[in-house]
Design a protein around this motif. Structure first.
Motif, PDB file in Angstrom:
ATOM      1  N   PRO A   1       0.760  -1.190  -0.073  1.00 28.44           N
ATOM      2  CA  PRO A   1      -0.028  -0.015   0.008  1.00 28.44           C
ATOM      3  C   PRO A   1       0.883   1.119   0.063  1.00 28.44           C
ATOM      4  CG  PRO A   1      -0.777  -1.684   1.737  1.00 28.44           C
ATOM      5  CD  PRO A   1       0.495  -1.935   1.168  1.00 28.44           C
ATOM      6  N   PHE A   2       1.965   1.676   0.698  1.00 28.77           N
ATOM      7  CA  PHE A   2       2.952   2.607   0.870  1.00 28.77           C
ATOM      8  C   PHE A   2       3.515   2.735  -0.781  1.00 28.77           C
ATOM      9  CE2 PHE A   2       7.057   4.192   0.832  1.00 28.77           C
ATOM     10  CZ  PHE A   2       7.051   5.236   1.625  1.00 28.77           C
ATOM     11  N   MET A   3       3.748   1.740  -1.694  1.00 30.16           N
ATOM     12  CA  MET A   3       4.180   2.026  -2.843  1.00 30.16           C
ATOM     13  C   MET A   3       3.142   2.485  -3.653  1.00 30.16           C
ATOM     14  SD  MET A   3       7.453   1.589  -2.488  1.00 30.16           S
ATOM     15  CE  MET A   3       7.667   1.810  -4.411  1.00 30.16           C
ATOM     16  N   VAL A   4       1.995   1.916  -3.384  1.00 25.17           N
ATOM     17  CA  VAL A   4       0.720   2.257  -4.308  1.00 25.17           C
ATOM     18  C   VAL A   4       0.286   3.588  -3.982  1.00 25.17           C
ATOM     19  CG1 VAL A   4      -1.716   1.885  -4.676  1.00 25.17           C
ATOM     20  CG2 VAL A   4      -0.119  -0.055  -4.782  1.00 25.17           C
ATOM     21  N   HIS A   5       0.300   4.119  -2.668  1.00 26.33           N
ATOM     22  CA  HIS A   5       0.015   5.575  -2.390  1.00 26.33           C
ATOM     23  C   HIS A   5       1.050   6.400  -3.126  1.00 26.33           C
ATOM     24  CE1 HIS A   5      -3.772   4.903  -0.361  1.00 26.33           C
ATOM     25  NE2 HIS A   5      -3.227   3.879   0.272  1.00 26.33           N
ATOM     26  N   SER A   6       2.168   6.099  -2.844  1.00 26.05           N
ATOM     27  CA  SER A   6       3.211   6.995  -3.392  1.00 26.05           C
ATOM     28  C   SER A   6       3.449   7.212  -4.755  1.00 26.05           C
ATOM     29  CB  SER A   6       4.675   6.329  -2.994  1.00 26.05           C
ATOM     30  OG  SER A   6       4.907   6.416  -1.494  1.00 26.05           O
ATOM     31  N   LEU A   7       3.092   6.116  -5.646  1.00 25.10           N
ATOM     32  CA  LEU A   7       3.137   6.091  -6.791  1.00 25.10           C
ATOM     33  C   LEU A   7       1.759   6.853  -7.461  1.00 25.10           C
ATOM     34  CD1 LEU A   7       4.467   5.000  -9.708  1.00 25.10           C
ATOM     35  CD2 LEU A   7       2.309   3.112  -9.636  1.00 25.10           C
ATOM     36  N   VAL A   8       0.512   6.658  -6.850  1.00 23.76           N
ATOM     37  CA  VAL A   8      -0.479   7.252  -7.293  1.00 23.76           C
ATOM     38  C   VAL A   8      -0.186   8.717  -6.948  1.00 23.76           C
ATOM     39  CG1 VAL A   8      -2.992   7.446  -7.004  1.00 23.76           C
ATOM     40  CG2 VAL A   8      -1.958   5.079  -7.389  1.00 23.76           C
ATOM     41  N   GLY A   9      -0.007   8.878  -5.627  1.00 24.40           N
ATOM     42  CA  GLY A   9      -0.106  10.390  -5.073  1.00 24.40           C
ATOM     43  C   GLY A   9       1.122  11.440  -5.650  1.00 24.40           C
ATOM     44  N   ASN A  10       1.966  10.853  -5.876  1.00 26.54           N
ATOM     45  CA  ASN A  10       3.271  11.655  -6.442  1.00 26.54           C
ATOM     46  C   ASN A  10       3.429  11.695  -8.086  1.00 26.54           C
ATOM     47  OD1 ASN A  10       3.749  12.575  -3.863  1.00 26.54           O
ATOM     48  ND2 ASN A  10       5.121  10.531  -3.539  1.00 26.54           N
ATOM     49  N   ILE A  11       2.856  10.601  -8.440  1.00 26.49           N
ATOM     50  CA  ILE A  11       3.193  10.705 -10.096  1.00 26.49           C
ATOM     51  C   ILE A  11       2.081  10.429 -10.865  1.00 26.49           C
ATOM     52  CG2 ILE A  11       4.066   8.923 -12.014  1.00 26.49           C
ATOM     53  CD1 ILE A  11       6.333   8.151 -10.130  1.00 26.49           C
ATOM     54  N   VAL A  12       1.046   9.767 -10.503  1.00 29.20           N
ATOM     55  CA  VAL A  12      -0.319   9.739 -11.417  1.00 29.20           C
ATOM     56  C   VAL A  12      -1.231  10.881 -11.407  1.00 29.20           C
ATOM     57  CG1 VAL A  12      -2.399   8.355 -11.810  1.00 29.20           C
ATOM     58  CG2 VAL A  12      -0.102   6.922 -11.496  1.00 29.20           C
ATOM     59  N   GLU A  13      -1.563  11.181 -10.236  1.00 31.55           N
ATOM     60  CA  GLU A  13      -2.619  12.202  -9.830  1.00 31.55           C
ATOM     61  C   GLU A  13      -1.877  13.568 -10.434  1.00 31.55           C
ATOM     62  OE1 GLU A  13      -3.679  12.318  -5.945  1.00 31.55           O
ATOM     63  OE2 GLU A  13      -5.118  10.598  -6.257  1.00 31.55           O
ATOM     64  N   PRO A  14      -0.739  13.888 -10.146  1.00 31.54           N
ATOM     65  CA  PRO A  14      -0.240  15.270 -10.697  1.00 31.54           C
ATOM     66  C   PRO A  14      -0.390  15.251 -12.187  1.00 31.54           C
ATOM     67  CG  PRO A  14       1.155  14.750  -9.035  1.00 31.54           C
ATOM     68  CD  PRO A  14       0.094  13.535  -9.202  1.00 31.54           C
ATOM     69  N   ARG A  15       0.087  14.070 -12.959  1.00 36.98           N
ATOM     70  CA  ARG A  15      -0.211  14.050 -14.304  1.00 36.98           C
ATOM     71  C   ARG A  15      -1.326  14.317 -14.736  1.00 36.98           C
ATOM     72  NH1 ARG A  15       4.943  10.701 -17.125  1.00 36.98           N
ATOM     73  NH2 ARG A  15       6.374  11.547 -15.722  1.00 36.98           N
ATOM     74  N   VAL A  16      -2.384  13.462 -14.274  1.00 33.70           N
ATOM     75  CA  VAL A  16      -3.803  13.502 -14.845  1.00 33.70           C
ATOM     76  C   VAL A  16      -4.324  14.814 -14.392  1.00 33.70           C
ATOM     77  CG1 VAL A  16      -6.087  12.672 -14.097  1.00 33.70           C
ATOM     78  CG2 VAL A  16      -3.974  10.944 -14.310  1.00 33.70           C
ATOM     79  N   PHE A  17      -4.007  15.458 -13.388  1.00 30.90           N
ATOM     80  CA  PHE A  17      -4.635  16.772 -13.232  1.00 30.90           C
ATOM     81  C   PHE A  17      -4.079  18.012 -14.168  1.00 30.90           C
ATOM     82  CE2 PHE A  17      -5.395  15.787  -8.658  1.00 30.90           C
ATOM     83  CZ  PHE A  17      -6.835  15.448  -8.754  1.00 30.90           C
ATOM     84  N   ALA A  18      -2.511  17.689 -14.489  1.00 32.76           N
ATOM     85  CA  ALA A  18      -2.005  18.541 -15.302  1.00 32.76           C
ATOM     86  C   ALA A  18      -2.622  18.326 -16.593  1.00 32.76           C
ATOM     87  CB  ALA A  18      -0.283  18.213 -15.180  1.00 32.76           C
ATOM     88  N   PHE A  19      -2.654  17.172 -17.188  1.00 30.02           N
ATOM     89  CA  PHE A  19      -3.024  17.017 -18.507  1.00 30.02           C
ATOM     90  C   PHE A  19      -4.562  17.402 -18.733  1.00 30.02           C
ATOM     91  CE2 PHE A  19      -5.265  14.406 -21.705  1.00 30.02           C
ATOM     92  CZ  PHE A  19      -4.458  14.799 -22.774  1.00 30.02           C
ATOM     93  N   SER A  20      -5.406  17.178 -17.807  1.00 29.02           N
ATOM     94  CA  SER A  20      -6.801  17.691 -17.822  1.00 29.02           C
ATOM     95  C   SER A  20      -6.995  18.888 -17.595  1.00 29.02           C
ATOM     96  CB  SER A  20      -7.624  16.816 -17.042  1.00 29.02           C
ATOM     97  OG  SER A  20      -7.180  17.028 -15.519  1.00 29.02           O
ATOM     98  N   LEU A  21      -6.195  19.857 -16.753  1.00 30.80           N
ATOM     99  CA  LEU A  21      -6.165  21.083 -16.487  1.00 30.80           C
ATOM    100  C   LEU A  21      -5.246  21.947 -17.338  1.00 30.80           C
ATOM    101  CD1 LEU A  21      -7.249  20.926 -12.808  1.00 30.80           C
ATOM    102  CD2 LEU A  21      -8.900  21.162 -14.889  1.00 30.80           C
TER     103      LEU A  21
END
Length: 115
Positions: A45-65
């Motif tokens: 869970p630590f790796m999943v939360h780190s990956l999603v919170g620091n890499i995936v979510e900023p890229r999704v927000f950045a691309f969509s906005l």
């Protein structure tokens, strides 16, 4: 139930840490579980939360906005330090709306420095 709690806690700044490490005592107190189960319970869970919170979510927000991923992380840092939890919740919409306002004033002399 744990999935729903994890989903809700991820909207709080420290909620993902709570949802990541809360099941560890349950695994450690179970006498039938080996030690590797506790390690997996912490590591995965630590790796999943780190990956999603620091890499995936900023890229999704950045691309969509149309915001740079670093701008999203800076916005999270700035607004959460300014307004706390509420600032962390509204950081991306505030930053995106500020970008739209700045884009409307492209003729202003200070606009190129903000973009």
């Amino acid at each position: 139930i744990w999935t729903l709690l994890t989903f809700l806690l991820n909207f709080m700044p420290m909620g993902s840490g709570i949802s990541t490490f809360a099941p560890v005592p349950l695994v450690l107190l179970d006498p039938d579980q080996p030690l590797w189960a506790a390690v997996v319970c912490v590591f995965f869970p630590f790796m999943v939360h780190s990956l999603v919170g620091n890499i995936v979510e900023p890229r999704v927000f950045a691309f969509s906005l149309s915001l740079h991923p670093i701008a999203v992380l800076f916005a999270l840092t700035f607004w959460s330090s300014l307004w706390g939890v509420f600032g962390a919740l509204v950081c991306v919409p505030l930053t995106a709306s500020m970008r739209v306002v700045v884009l409307e004033f492209r003729s202003h002399p200070y606009t190129p420095y903000l973009l």
